[in-house]
Design a protein around this motif. Structure first.
Motif, PDB file in Angstrom:
ATOM      1  N   CYS A 148      19.228  -5.827  -9.954  1.00 12.94           N
ATOM      2  CA  CYS A 148      18.445  -5.167  -8.849  1.00 12.94           C
ATOM      3  C   CYS A 148      17.964  -6.316  -7.759  1.00 12.94           C
ATOM      4  CB  CYS A 148      17.354  -4.208  -9.279  1.00 12.94           C
ATOM      5  SG  CYS A 148      18.129  -2.766 -10.216  1.00 12.94           S
ATOM      6  N   ARG A 149      17.429  -7.492  -8.186  1.00 10.65           N
ATOM      7  CA  ARG A 149      16.941  -8.388  -7.519  1.00 10.65           C
ATOM      8  C   ARG A 149      18.148  -8.904  -6.760  1.00 10.65           C
ATOM      9  NH1 ARG A 149      13.672 -10.312 -11.982  1.00 10.65           N
ATOM     10  NH2 ARG A 149      15.381 -11.783 -12.238  1.00 10.65           N
ATOM     11  N   ASP A 150      19.238  -9.182  -7.421  1.00 10.19           N
ATOM     12  CA  ASP A 150      20.515  -9.872  -6.742  1.00 10.19           C
ATOM     13  C   ASP A 150      21.173  -8.939  -5.624  1.00 10.19           C
ATOM     14  OD1 ASP A 150      20.213 -11.903  -8.354  1.00 10.19           O
ATOM     15  OD2 ASP A 150      21.809 -11.406  -9.822  1.00 10.19           O
ATOM     16  N   HIS A 151      21.101  -7.740  -5.810  1.00 13.43           N
ATOM     17  CA  HIS A 151      21.586  -6.877  -5.053  1.00 13.43           C
ATOM     18  C   HIS A 151      20.829  -5.962  -4.069  1.00 13.43           C
ATOM     19  CE1 HIS A 151      25.845  -6.994  -6.861  1.00 13.43           C
ATOM     20  NE2 HIS A 151      25.109  -7.041  -8.007  1.00 13.43           N
ATOM     21  N   SER A 152      19.385  -6.263  -4.174  1.00 14.10           N
ATOM     22  CA  SER A 152      18.244  -5.746  -3.162  1.00 14.10           C
ATOM     23  C   SER A 152      18.418  -4.031  -3.769  1.00 14.10           C
ATOM     24  CB  SER A 152      18.760  -5.915  -1.589  1.00 14.10           C
ATOM     25  OG  SER A 152      18.783  -7.394  -1.517  1.00 14.10           O
ATOM     26  N   PHE A 153      18.583  -3.861  -4.795  1.00 15.00           N
ATOM     27  CA  PHE A 153      18.224  -2.747  -5.182  1.00 15.00           C
ATOM     28  C   PHE A 153      16.668  -2.371  -5.640  1.00 15.00           C
ATOM     29  CE2 PHE A 153      22.795  -2.430  -7.176  1.00 15.00           C
ATOM     30  CZ  PHE A 153      23.309  -2.194  -5.949  1.00 15.00           C
ATOM     31  N   ALA A 154      16.239  -1.301  -5.429  1.00 16.72           N
ATOM     32  CA  ALA A 154      14.778  -0.984  -5.789  1.00 16.72           C
ATOM     33  C   ALA A 154      14.843  -0.851  -7.669  1.00 16.72           C
ATOM     34  CB  ALA A 154      14.209   0.030  -5.245  1.00 16.72           C
ATOM     35  N   PHE A 155      13.898  -1.494  -7.966  1.00 19.78           N
ATOM     36  CA  PHE A 155      13.943  -1.382  -9.520  1.00 19.78           C
ATOM     37  C   PHE A 155      12.187  -1.090  -9.889  1.00 19.78           C
ATOM     38  CE2 PHE A 155      12.421  -3.262 -13.453  1.00 19.78           C
ATOM     39  CZ  PHE A 155      13.398  -2.886 -14.440  1.00 19.78           C
ATOM     40  N   SER A 156      12.383  -0.190 -10.940  1.00 18.56           N
ATOM     41  CA  SER A 156      10.992   0.167 -11.328  1.00 18.56           C
ATOM     42  C   SER A 156      11.010   0.728 -12.733  1.00 18.56           C
ATOM     43  CB  SER A 156      10.093   1.221 -10.824  1.00 18.56           C
ATOM     44  OG  SER A 156      10.874   2.475 -10.862  1.00 18.56           O
ATOM     45  N   ARG A 157       9.786   0.584 -13.559  1.00 19.53           N
ATOM     46  CA  ARG A 157       9.978   1.069 -15.272  1.00 19.53           C
ATOM     47  C   ARG A 157       8.879   2.077 -15.193  1.00 19.53           C
ATOM     48  NH1 ARG A 157       6.889  -1.799 -20.237  1.00 19.53           N
ATOM     49  NH2 ARG A 157       7.520  -0.428 -21.731  1.00 19.53           N
ATOM     50  N   ALA A 158       9.489   3.052 -15.907  1.00 23.83           N
ATOM     51  CA  ALA A 158       8.577   4.433 -15.991  1.00 23.83           C
ATOM     52  C   ALA A 158       7.518   3.985 -17.177  1.00 23.83           C
ATOM     53  CB  ALA A 158       9.422   5.492 -16.599  1.00 23.83           C
ATOM     54  N   PHE A 159       6.167   4.554 -16.861  1.00 22.79           N
ATOM     55  CA  PHE A 159       5.242   4.666 -17.737  1.00 22.79           C
ATOM     56  C   PHE A 159       4.820   6.135 -18.081  1.00 22.79           C
ATOM     57  CE2 PHE A 159       5.174   0.239 -16.115  1.00 22.79           C
ATOM     58  CZ  PHE A 159       4.893  -0.293 -17.277  1.00 22.79           C
ATOM     59  N   VAL A 160       4.120   6.390 -19.381  1.00 21.35           N
ATOM     60  CA  VAL A 160       3.538   7.463 -19.563  1.00 21.35           C
ATOM     61  C   VAL A 160       2.150   7.638 -18.615  1.00 21.35           C
ATOM     62  CG1 VAL A 160       2.444   9.037 -21.323  1.00 21.35           C
ATOM     63  CG2 VAL A 160       4.309   8.042 -21.809  1.00 21.35           C
ATOM     64  N   SER A 161       2.240   8.878 -18.000  1.00 17.94           N
ATOM     65  CA  SER A 161       0.891   9.082 -17.090  1.00 17.94           C
ATOM     66  C   SER A 161      -0.278   9.110 -17.869  1.00 17.94           C
ATOM     67  CB  SER A 161       1.221  10.108 -16.132  1.00 17.94           C
ATOM     68  OG  SER A 161       0.058  10.480 -15.310  1.00 17.94           O
ATOM     69  N   LYS A 162      -1.297   8.940 -17.366  1.00 22.91           N
ATOM     70  CA  LYS A 162      -2.693   9.106 -18.205  1.00 22.91           C
ATOM     71  C   LYS A 162      -3.334  10.368 -17.764  1.00 22.91           C
ATOM     72  CE  LYS A 162      -3.955   4.073 -18.143  1.00 22.91           C
ATOM     73  NZ  LYS A 162      -5.047   3.266 -17.649  1.00 22.91           N
ATOM     74  N   THR A 163      -2.678  10.985 -16.813  1.00 22.47           N
ATOM     75  CA  THR A 163      -3.368  12.246 -15.990  1.00 22.47           C
ATOM     76  C   THR A 163      -2.466  13.450 -15.944  1.00 22.47           C
ATOM     77  OG1 THR A 163      -3.126  11.356 -13.959  1.00 22.47           O
ATOM     78  CG2 THR A 163      -5.320  10.906 -15.077  1.00 22.47           C
ATOM     79  N   SER A 164      -1.116  13.232 -16.346  1.00 25.11           N
ATOM     80  CA  SER A 164      -0.159  14.341 -15.719  1.00 25.11           C
ATOM     81  C   SER A 164       1.070  14.378 -16.620  1.00 25.11           C
ATOM     82  CB  SER A 164       0.277  14.551 -14.422  1.00 25.11           C
ATOM     83  OG  SER A 164       1.242  13.288 -14.049  1.00 25.11           O
ATOM     84  N   PHE A 165       1.739  15.292 -16.508  1.00 23.96           N
ATOM     85  CA  PHE A 165       3.201  15.207 -17.424  1.00 23.96           C
ATOM     86  C   PHE A 165       4.142  14.478 -16.468  1.00 23.96           C
ATOM     87  CE2 PHE A 165       1.600  19.430 -19.199  1.00 23.96           C
ATOM     88  CZ  PHE A 165       1.558  18.845 -20.597  1.00 23.96           C
ATOM     89  N   GLY A 166       3.992  13.854 -15.339  1.00 24.16           N
ATOM     90  CA  GLY A 166       5.051  12.969 -14.752  1.00 24.16           C
ATOM     91  C   GLY A 166       4.809  11.711 -15.203  1.00 24.16           C
ATOM     92  N   PHE A 167       5.891  10.937 -14.783  1.00 19.73           N
ATOM     93  CA  PHE A 167       5.785   9.602 -15.021  1.00 19.73           C
ATOM     94  C   PHE A 167       4.960   8.601 -13.873  1.00 19.73           C
ATOM     95  CE2 PHE A 167      10.131   9.864 -17.296  1.00 19.73           C
ATOM     96  CZ  PHE A 167       9.398   9.670 -18.421  1.00 19.73           C
ATOM     97  N   GLU A 168       4.468   7.538 -14.358  1.00 20.65           N
ATOM     98  CA  GLU A 168       4.023   6.594 -13.427  1.00 20.65           C
ATOM     99  C   GLU A 168       5.138   5.372 -13.510  1.00 20.65           C
ATOM    100  OE1 GLU A 168      -0.043   5.561 -14.511  1.00 20.65           O
ATOM    101  OE2 GLU A 168      -0.967   7.390 -14.188  1.00 20.65           O
ATOM    102  N   GLU A 169       5.215   4.721 -12.380  1.00 19.63           N
ATOM    103  CA  GLU A 169       6.233   3.699 -12.200  1.00 19.63           C
ATOM    104  C   GLU A 169       5.693   2.424 -11.828  1.00 19.63           C
ATOM    105  OE1 GLU A 169      10.014   4.495 -10.125  1.00 19.63           O
ATOM    106  OE2 GLU A 169       9.561   6.876 -10.622  1.00 19.63           O
ATOM    107  N   ALA A 170       6.213   1.412 -12.259  1.00 12.99           N
ATOM    108  CA  ALA A 170       5.633   0.000 -11.832  1.00 12.99           C
ATOM    109  C   ALA A 170       6.832  -0.937 -11.773  1.00 12.99           C
ATOM    110  CB  ALA A 170       4.532  -0.600 -12.800  1.00 12.99           C
TER     111      ALA A 170
END
Length: 261
Positions: A239-261
């Motif tokens: 992603c760095r080489d091609h200027s794509f956005a990148f993130s990693r999913a984490f279990v949210s502390k407060t909802s059923f959705g993901f948090e990303e970093a």
């Protein structure tokens, strides 16, 4: 989708295709599993790195009814007037599995948990978000409770070609094509979209196709919550080489959705 089918039945193929294009979202997603087979994993990373997508043959997908939205039987062909020898010939020549490979996508973004569970080897894989740059090659999958008989449509197509009835042939071809993106309604949760690619070698597993040729471009990559650190780094580097956005999913502390970093 009822309006789309209605337009096809009315012979308004161009209007039907215009309606289909209007239903294609600006973003599509692909959920990809990673396993202990690093050779296979590397082939998947290669697709991201080289802006390609793997189009699979039908025999390698997870639905045994793929491309079977209509059914064609020798008995039905004979019942509408075809001699047995001709019915056998027509039946043997109708083989869409050998004509196309398919690229399958979803409109469900990275917060749709079942896609991760079902397609990424228990969140060990990743999700790619694609920009839809040209929707003309993309079809929204139809979901139905029953398959449809195809003998009359196939016969009509053969007759239209024989009599050089171009408009009628175009209409019937469009109608028959819906069988290639019709699935049982139990799959509806997948919210699937697909692209068909001509299959040059029916004995192959499929082939990699440049994204630009099918109207897509990579926007970002999201690593699953159980994606191995070395796999995360491999994806992040691409992603760095091609200027794509990148993130990693984490279990949210407060909802059923993901948090990303």
């Amino acid at each position: 989708m009822d309006k789309y089918i209605e337009l096809l039945f009315e012979g308004e193929s161009k209007q039907a295709q215009k309606l289909m294009r209007s239903m294609i979202p600006d973003k599509l997603y692909k959920y990809v599993p990673l396993t202990e087979d690093e050779v296979l994993n590397e082939s998947k990373f290669d697709c991201v790195e080289n802006n390609t997508f793997f189009f699979s043959t039908v025999k390698n997908v997870n639905d045994p009814y793929e491309f079977k939205g209509i059914y064609l039987t020798e008995e039905d062909l004979i019942n509408i007037g075809w001699p047995e020898s001709e019915a056998k010939r027509i039946l043997s020549s109708y083989d869409p599995d050998a004509w196309f490979s398919i690229g399958c996508f979803t409109g469900n973004d990275e917060h749709f948990l079942p896609m991760w569970a079902y397609y990424t080897n228990n969140y060990r894989g990743y999700c790619v978000e694609y920009n839809v740059d040209d929707p003309t090659q993309i079809f929204k999958v139809l979901y139905d409770a029953e398959r449809s008989p195809g003998a009359l449509a196939i016969s009509g197509l053969l007759y239209a070609h024989q009599e050089e009835m171009k408009r009628e042939a175009e209409y019937i071809q469009s109608l028959l094509k819906t069988a290639l993106f019709t699935k049982h309604m139990s799959w509806r949760w997948e919210n699937e979209y697909r692209i068909l690619n001509p299959l040059t070698d029916p004995t192959s597993q499929g082939s990699k196709v440049e994204l630009s040729k099918v109207g897509l471009s990579t926007a970002r990559v999201i690593a699953g919550i159980n994606c191995k650190p070395e796999h995360q780094e491999r994806l992040h580097a691409i992603c760095r080489d091609h200027s794509f956005a990148f993130s990693r999913a984490f279990v949210s502390k407060t909802s059923f959705g993901f948090e990303e970093a």
